[in-house]
Design a protein around this motif. Structure first.
Motif, PDB file in Angstrom:
ATOM      1  N   LEU A 198     -15.675 -27.332  -1.732  1.00 40.05           N
ATOM      2  CA  LEU A 198     -14.918 -28.253  -0.896  1.00 40.05           C
ATOM      3  C   LEU A 198     -15.239 -28.085   0.602  1.00 40.05           C
ATOM      4  N   LEU A 199     -15.865 -26.983   0.972  1.00 42.02           N
ATOM      5  CA  LEU A 199     -16.143 -26.725   2.403  1.00 42.02           C
ATOM      6  C   LEU A 199     -16.857 -27.882   3.109  1.00 42.02           C
ATOM      7  N   PRO A 200     -17.854 -28.528   2.497  1.00 43.23           N
ATOM      8  CA  PRO A 200     -18.507 -29.645   3.200  1.00 43.23           C
ATOM      9  C   PRO A 200     -17.567 -30.813   3.502  1.00 43.23           C
ATOM     10  N   LYS A 201     -16.439 -30.901   2.812  1.00 41.90           N
ATOM     11  CA  LYS A 201     -15.468 -31.974   3.039  1.00 41.90           C
ATOM     12  C   LYS A 201     -14.386 -31.552   4.038  1.00 41.90           C
ATOM     13  N   CYS A 202     -14.486 -30.325   4.553  1.00 37.11           N
ATOM     14  CA  CYS A 202     -13.458 -29.771   5.439  1.00 37.11           C
ATOM     15  C   CYS A 202     -13.911 -29.737   6.887  1.00 37.11           C
ATOM     16  N   GLU A 203     -12.927 -29.644   7.757  1.00 31.70           N
ATOM     17  CA  GLU A 203     -13.171 -29.416   9.176  1.00 31.70           C
ATOM     18  C   GLU A 203     -12.461 -28.139   9.579  1.00 31.70           C
ATOM     19  N   ARG A 204     -13.016 -27.455  10.564  1.00 30.75           N
ATOM     20  CA  ARG A 204     -12.379 -26.236  11.069  1.00 30.75           C
ATOM     21  C   ARG A 204     -11.001 -26.593  11.612  1.00 30.75           C
ATOM     22  N   ALA A 205     -10.007 -25.846  11.213  1.00 36.24           N
ATOM     23  CA  ALA A 205      -8.622 -26.159  11.615  1.00 36.24           C
ATOM     24  C   ALA A 205      -8.165 -25.208  12.711  1.00 36.24           C
ATOM     25  N   LYS A 206      -7.571 -25.781  13.721  1.00 37.90           N
ATOM     26  CA  LYS A 206      -6.951 -24.997  14.797  1.00 37.90           C
ATOM     27  C   LYS A 206      -5.437 -25.183  14.761  1.00 37.90           C
ATOM     28  N   GLN A 207      -4.992 -26.292  14.193  1.00 36.80           N
ATOM     29  CA  GLN A 207      -3.570 -26.574  14.040  1.00 36.80           C
ATOM     30  C   GLN A 207      -3.276 -26.706  12.552  1.00 36.80           C
ATOM     31  N   PHE A 208      -2.072 -26.349  12.185  1.00 37.33           N
ATOM     32  CA  PHE A 208      -1.708 -26.300  10.774  1.00 37.33           C
ATOM     33  C   PHE A 208      -0.426 -27.094  10.541  1.00 37.33           C
ATOM     34  N   ASP A 209      -0.504 -28.381  10.890  1.00 39.30           N
ATOM     35  CA  ASP A 209       0.665 -29.246  10.794  1.00 39.30           C
ATOM     36  C   ASP A 209       1.162 -29.374   9.355  1.00 39.30           C
ATOM     37  N   ILE A 210       2.465 -29.547   9.236  1.00 37.31           N
ATOM     38  CA  ILE A 210       3.097 -29.868   7.960  1.00 37.31           C
ATOM     39  C   ILE A 210       2.641 -31.285   7.589  1.00 37.31           C
ATOM     40  N   PRO A 211       2.370 -31.530   6.297  1.00 37.09           N
ATOM     41  CA  PRO A 211       1.906 -32.879   5.946  1.00 37.09           C
ATOM     42  C   PRO A 211       2.970 -33.944   6.210  1.00 37.09           C
ATOM     43  N   ARG A 212       2.491 -35.141   6.416  1.00 37.30           N
ATOM     44  CA  ARG A 212       3.365 -36.301   6.532  1.00 37.30           C
ATOM     45  C   ARG A 212       3.364 -36.987   5.170  1.00 37.30           C
ATOM     46  N   ASP A 213       4.500 -37.479   4.793  1.00 39.25           N
ATOM     47  CA  ASP A 213       4.623 -38.242   3.564  1.00 39.25           C
ATOM     48  C   ASP A 213       4.087 -37.464   2.361  1.00 39.25           C
ATOM     49  N   ARG A 214       3.184 -38.047   1.563  1.00 38.95           N
ATOM     50  CA  ARG A 214       2.785 -37.455   0.284  1.00 38.95           C
ATOM     51  C   ARG A 214       1.380 -36.823   0.299  1.00 38.95           C
ATOM     52  N   THR A 215       0.753 -36.723   1.446  1.00 33.32           N
ATOM     53  CA  THR A 215      -0.597 -36.156   1.536  1.00 33.32           C
ATOM     54  C   THR A 215      -0.569 -34.642   1.320  1.00 33.32           C
ATOM     55  N   HIS A 216      -1.532 -34.139   0.550  1.00 35.57           N
ATOM     56  CA  HIS A 216      -1.664 -32.701   0.319  1.00 35.57           C
ATOM     57  C   HIS A 216      -2.634 -32.140   1.355  1.00 35.57           C
ATOM     58  N   ASN A 217      -2.224 -31.069   2.039  1.00 36.31           N
ATOM     59  CA  ASN A 217      -3.125 -30.336   2.938  1.00 36.31           C
ATOM     60  C   ASN A 217      -3.750 -29.206   2.152  1.00 36.31           C
ATOM     61  N   VAL A 218      -5.068 -29.061   2.249  1.00 40.64           N
ATOM     62  CA  VAL A 218      -5.765 -27.963   1.587  1.00 40.64           C
ATOM     63  C   VAL A 218      -6.467 -27.149   2.672  1.00 40.64           C
ATOM     64  N   PHE A 219      -6.076 -25.867   2.781  1.00 37.34           N
ATOM     65  CA  PHE A 219      -6.670 -24.965   3.755  1.00 37.34           C
ATOM     66  C   PHE A 219      -7.502 -23.923   3.010  1.00 37.34           C
ATOM     67  N   LEU A 220      -8.748 -23.742   3.437  1.00 31.94           N
ATOM     68  CA  LEU A 220      -9.619 -22.725   2.866  1.00 31.94           C
ATOM     69  C   LEU A 220      -9.746 -21.592   3.876  1.00 31.94           C
ATOM     70  N   LEU A 221      -9.460 -20.373   3.446  1.00 32.32           N
ATOM     71  CA  LEU A 221      -9.500 -19.209   4.327  1.00 32.32           C
ATOM     72  C   LEU A 221     -10.858 -18.526   4.222  1.00 32.32           C
TER      73      LEU A 221
END
Length: 172
Positions: A98-121
């Motif tokens: 999934l890494l190629p579909k990800c962007e580096r995250a600096k903020q970790f907002d709570i999702p809005r509505d029904r979207t799932h956030n996926v964070f890779l460490l």
């Protein structure tokens, strides 16, 4: 607990703290010497209802925990249940696709509505992608695979909860 005017979930300080600790959990707590972009943990925000937000945390060692926006949690099951360890490990070991579909995250907002956030460490930071609720397009096989794998972990966690409940009530 969602504020209907903004689509945001109401959260407790305990939830914010445990979610933040999970997202910033360092790789040094695992035996392996991880390469910079090798995934050792996955944190997924999963809207369950308009009021209930669940954050599932899985690590390469098979640990899997759930944290709820109302301050509740379900932890420690991977110490008792091998199927949970296997499904959690499978999710994390397949997450690099999934890494190629990800962007580096600096903020970790709570999702809005029904979207799932996926964070890779990874050792070189946290990477994020979103999986919308509903059908995932066939053109996104990586997201479909990861979604299926984390649904499997959720199912195992639910099975563990049911076993624990039965054990507590004496219906072994």
């Amino acid at each position: 607990m969602a504020n209907n005017s903004t689509g945001r979930y109401l959260v407790t300080p305990k939830y914010l703290m445990t979610r933040g600790q999970a997202i910033s959990f360092p790789s040094k707590f695992f035996d392996d010497d991880y390469k910079d972009r090798e995934v050792y943990g996955v944190v997924i925000d999963i809207p369950m209802t308009p009021q209930l937000l669940t954050t599932m945390v899985c690590f390469i060692n098979g640990a899997a925990n759930l944290y709820f926006n109302n301050g509740g949690e379900y932890t420690g099951a991977s110490q008792k249940y091998r199927n949970l360890v296997q499904s959690s490990h499978a999710l994390v070991s397949n997450a690099p696709m999934l890494l190629p579909k990800c962007e580096r995250a600096k903020q970790f907002d709570i999702p809005r509505d029904r979207t799932h956030n996926v964070f890779l460490l990874t050792r070189k930071g946290v990477y994020k992608t979103e999986i919308p609720s509903g059908l995932i397009p066939e053109s996104e096989p990586e997201k479909r695979t990861i979604y299926m794998l984390y649904q499997r972990v959720l199912n195992e966690l639910r099975n563990c909860q049911l076993k624990d409940d039965a054990e507590r009530s004496g219906n072994k």
